[in-house]
Design an enzyme around this catalytic site. Structure first.
Site, PDB file in Angstrom:
ATOM      1  N   HIS A  47       0.857  -1.200   0.000  1.00 17.10           N
ATOM      2  CA  HIS A  47       0.000   0.000   0.000  1.00 17.10           C
ATOM      3  C   HIS A  47       0.883   1.235   0.000  1.00 17.10           C
ATOM      4  O   HIS A  47       1.962   1.237   0.576  1.00 17.10           O
ATOM      5  CB  HIS A  47      -0.889   0.011   1.254  1.00 17.10           C
ATOM      6  CG  HIS A  47      -2.087   0.888   1.111  1.00 17.10           C
ATOM      7  ND1 HIS A  47      -2.041   2.234   1.387  1.00 17.10           N
ATOM      8  CD2 HIS A  47      -3.342   0.630   0.695  1.00 17.10           C
ATOM      9  CE1 HIS A  47      -3.222   2.766   1.156  1.00 17.10           C
ATOM     10  NE2 HIS A  47      -4.038   1.809   0.731  1.00 17.10           N
ATOM     11  N   ASP A  72      -7.893  -5.322  -0.533  1.00 18.76           N
ATOM     12  CA  ASP A  72      -8.273  -6.153  -1.687  1.00 18.76           C
ATOM     13  C   ASP A  72      -7.894  -7.619  -1.543  1.00 18.76           C
ATOM     14  O   ASP A  72      -8.214  -8.419  -2.423  1.00 18.76           O
ATOM     15  CB  ASP A  72      -7.619  -5.584  -2.957  1.00 18.76           C
ATOM     16  CG  ASP A  72      -8.166  -4.203  -3.278  1.00 18.76           C
ATOM     17  OD1 ASP A  72      -7.377  -3.268  -3.495  1.00 18.76           O
ATOM     18  OD2 ASP A  72      -9.405  -4.061  -3.260  1.00 18.76           O
TER      19      ASP A  72
END
Ligand code: SDX
Length: 392
Positions: A270, A327
């Site tokens: 991320h 996700d």
């Protein structure tokens, strides 16, 4: 300001904007919406209540919620002509391609809610977008499977309505499973807003020129589709299915570490979180709960768990602070509910519309707001004179 945080996160000079909607501490793995921790909202609130919170800054009273919820419910239908718009797509069109086109087309339907200087019109545009996204998402799914569109039912909650429009057929009513409705609503909450991510920044930049709000959301959908962003939920489940069995995990971890290989572990890493994405923690727990309650034994969940364990022990991932993100587990749950992987990012866009709309409103009503105009570091040639073609 609250006593929990030192206000200056250390990047004031590079911040793209000021915003009070969502706070992220990437090192500590903290995510707050208007001060409320994401895990408390996911476990105790509802998506429509979180929508109200993001738009208005406070959790609604009972009557405030009823008024808001009724207004959203009564905007869930789309103009009948919009259904003809779908006919222009090939049946095998990716649902995200359909979403980009159809939501952009909304900008040609609702002229009474595009004057961005009129607070009433801004509110109507905001409510229309939040209300119609489930209807359009369900229509995109129905179109892809060749089934007739199903109209919204005002007697259903926001999330139940979406599930009914997606799975009901004229031949028989869809029986809403409360386990599925609750899991879906939780997933919507976890995807509602996330500070200045790429698609939210796209919506803000498009909106800063005064563009039609429906067109701005279409721009956000286009950006979200990328596999580095919202498209990662579809890519992550496809990757877990390609891995197949836990014994093949080391091969994929090796590929992810190989600089010459463009492959990355989808659902990992991320731009901001250098610790666990708090949403991934909630989804990891929910994946086990939902599959157990539905009596589904999907080997993909075991593969995901094993991959997470092995990657988190791998020095490359430790050094680069790569953890599962939102996700990584969402697709396991969405697949158990029955969605094809091509619908995963559509569901992300449906939920993120609440955040995009709330962030758009915050930007549009900021008196200091100017048109966005990022600058660059120039790396091209210094000035030189033109040479006519005959002399080149
Ligand atoms: C979302 O911004 C948001 O808030 C987004 C989002 C939201 O709610 O809006 O949270 C939603 O988009 C989540 C992210 C979904 N994307 C993926 O899961 C795709 C796989 N992840 C990567 O592509 C990647 O982690 C990114 C795109 C998310 C971030 O990429 P960066 O900017 O390169 O990440 P980084 O700077 O933290 O990377 C540090 C290093 C890099 O190596 P070096 O250049 O230092 O040698 O780690 C490497 C990266 O190459 N790396 C990975 C990796 N992710 C980063 N290596 C292998 N597998 C990965 N998944």
């Amino acid at each position: 300001d609250t006593d929990m945080f030192t206000y200056d996160p250390g990047f004031t000079s590079t911040a793209s904007c000021e915003s009070g909607l969502t706070y992220i501490d990437g090192d500590a793995g903290i995510l707050l919406h208007r001060g409320y921790p994401i895990d408390q909202l996911a476990e105790q609130s509802s998506f429509m209540e979180v929508a109200y919170l993001l738009l208005n800054g406070e959790l609604p009273s009972k009557s405030e919620f009823e008024t808001f919820n009724t207004h959203i419910t009564r905007h869930t239908m789309v103009h009948e002509q919009l259904s003809t718009f779908f006919r222009g797509f090939r049946r095998d069109a990716h649902p995200m391609a359909i979403m980009c086109g159809v939501v952009g087309a909304l900008s040609s339907f609702y002229h009474d809610s595009t004057d961005i200087n009129d607070p009433k019109q801004r509110e109507i545009a905001s409510h229309r977008l939040i209300a119609k996204m489930p209807t359009i998402a369900a229509m995109a799914y129905k179109y892809s499977v060749g089934q007739p569109f199903v109209y919204p039912k005002n007697s259903l909650s926001y999330t139940e309505n979406f599930l009914n429009m997606t799975y009901s057929v004229p031949a028989e009513e869809y029986e809403i499973d409360p386990i599925i409705a609750s899991a879906m609503d939780k997933i919507f909450i976890l995807h509602a807003d996330h500070e200045q991510n790429a698609s939210t920044s796209t919506v803000r930049l498009a909106g800063s020129s005064g563009a039609n709000p429906f067109a701005c959301i279409a721009a956000g959908i286009a950006c979200l589709w990328g596999p580095a962003h919202g498209g990662a939920n579809e890519a992550a489940l496809n990757m877990l299915r390609e891995i197949g069995t836990p014994d093949r995990i080391p091969e994929f971890i090796a590929r992810a570490k190989n600089k010459d290989d463009p492959f990355r572990l989808m659902g990992f890493g991320h731009r901001v979180y250098k610790n666990f994405d708090p949403r991934a923690k909630v989804l990891s727990k929910a994946a086990t709960e939902v599959l157990d309650k539905l009596g589904i034994n999907d080997p993909v969940l075991d593969t995901a768990r094993e991959l997470e364990q092995l990657a988190l022990k791998d020095q490359y991932f430790i050094d680069k602070k790569l953890y599962p993100n939102v996700d990584f587990y969402s697709g396991v749950i969405l697949s158990a509910i029955g969605f094809p992987t091509t619908m995963f990012t559509v569901l992300f866009a449906l939920a993120r519309t609440v955040g995009w709309v709330a962030q758009w409103n915050e930007m549009i009503t900021d008196p200091a707001q100017k048109i966005g105009r990022p600058r660059q570091l120039y790396t091209g040639p210094t000035q030189r004179d033109y040479v006519p073609l005959g002399e080149r």
